[in-house]
Design a protein around this motif. Sequence first.
Motif, PDB file in Angstrom:
ATOM      1  N   ARG A 105      -2.646  -2.084  81.956  1.00 24.53           N
ATOM      2  CA  ARG A 105      -1.904  -0.826  81.732  1.00 24.53           C
ATOM      3  C   ARG A 105      -2.632   0.071  80.741  1.00 24.53           C
ATOM      4  O   ARG A 105      -2.729   1.284  80.942  1.00 24.53           O
ATOM      5  N   ARG A 106      -3.150  -0.512  79.667  1.00 24.52           N
ATOM      6  CA  ARG A 106      -3.833   0.267  78.627  1.00 24.52           C
ATOM      7  C   ARG A 106      -4.990   1.080  79.190  1.00 24.52           C
ATOM      8  O   ARG A 106      -5.207   2.224  78.808  1.00 24.52           O
ATOM      9  N   TYR A 107      -5.743   0.494  80.126  1.00 26.58           N
ATOM     10  CA  TYR A 107      -6.920   1.174  80.670  1.00 26.58           C
ATOM     11  C   TYR A 107      -6.678   1.789  82.046  1.00 26.58           C
ATOM     12  O   TYR A 107      -7.607   2.294  82.667  1.00 26.58           O
ATOM     13  N   GLY A 108      -5.441   1.761  82.524  1.00 32.02           N
ATOM     14  CA  GLY A 108      -5.097   2.415  83.793  1.00 32.02           C
ATOM     15  C   GLY A 108      -5.743   1.800  85.008  1.00 32.02           C
ATOM     16  O   GLY A 108      -6.040   2.503  85.980  1.00 32.02           O
ATOM     17  N   VAL A 109      -5.955   0.496  84.983  1.00 32.28           N
ATOM     18  CA  VAL A 109      -6.579  -0.193  86.108  1.00 32.28           C
ATOM     19  C   VAL A 109      -5.556  -0.318  87.229  1.00 32.28           C
ATOM     20  O   VAL A 109      -4.455  -0.817  87.022  1.00 32.28           O
ATOM     21  N   LEU A 111     -15.951   0.775  80.939  1.00 25.67           N
ATOM     22  CA  LEU A 111     -16.912   0.679  79.849  1.00 25.67           C
ATOM     23  C   LEU A 111     -16.225   1.132  78.572  1.00 25.67           C
ATOM     24  O   LEU A 111     -15.632   2.214  78.525  1.00 25.67           O
ATOM     25  N   LEU A 112     -16.294   0.282  77.548  1.00 25.94           N
ATOM     26  CA  LEU A 112     -15.599   0.540  76.290  1.00 25.94           C
ATOM     27  C   LEU A 112     -16.581   0.703  75.146  1.00 25.94           C
ATOM     28  O   LEU A 112     -17.564  -0.024  75.043  1.00 25.94           O
ATOM     29  N   ARG A 113     -16.280   1.644  74.296  1.00 29.74           N
ATOM     30  CA  ARG A 113     -17.010   1.811  73.048  1.00 29.74           C
ATOM     31  C   ARG A 113     -15.950   1.893  71.956  1.00 29.74           C
ATOM     32  O   ARG A 113     -15.085   2.756  72.010  1.00 29.74           O
ATOM     33  N   SER A 114     -15.997   0.967  71.011  1.00 27.50           N
ATOM     34  CA  SER A 114     -15.000   0.887  69.931  1.00 27.50           C
ATOM     35  C   SER A 114     -13.578   0.827  70.488  1.00 27.50           C
ATOM     36  O   SER A 114     -12.664   1.445  69.962  1.00 27.50           O
ATOM     37  N   GLY A 115     -13.405   0.108  71.594  1.00 26.30           N
ATOM     38  CA  GLY A 115     -12.093  -0.077  72.190  1.00 26.30           C
ATOM     39  C   GLY A 115     -11.616   1.062  73.071  1.00 26.30           C
ATOM     40  O   GLY A 115     -10.575   0.962  73.710  1.00 26.30           O
ATOM     41  N   GLU A 116     -12.358   2.156  73.114  1.00 24.29           N
ATOM     42  CA  GLU A 116     -11.973   3.323  73.913  1.00 24.29           C
ATOM     43  C   GLU A 116     -12.772   3.361  75.214  1.00 24.29           C
ATOM     44  O   GLU A 116     -13.985   3.172  75.211  1.00 24.29           O
TER      45      GLU A 116
END
Length: 114
Positions: free
Chosen positions: A74-78, A86-91
Amino acid sequence: MTRGVHRPLEDREFDFITGMAQGTPVLAYFTGTWPKAVEASRAMDAVVAEVAGEYGARLTAVRTDITRCPATVRRYGVAGAPTVVLLRSGEAVATHAGPLTASGLRDLLEEAGF
């Protein structure tokens, strides 16, 4: 287990692994265990293992089963499997839904500045 690829069993473990990356970019790829997702997810295992091996310590790879980590999904809209985030510093800095070749994954990483 694919060498060099973490496999969290729950959301807290995903958060722990990505938190320990400490500034290292994270390639999170989401897989599924339902019939239509299995073949594409297995193909992505080989692609991610190849590319993660090339990047070595410059990249943290995380294989995440959609059914085991619902809060992360849910957090990443998968919305389906396979999906690469691809994440950088959790974003999330880039997302791709659907299978990728090794060349396509390298291009996605390069475009995101990895």
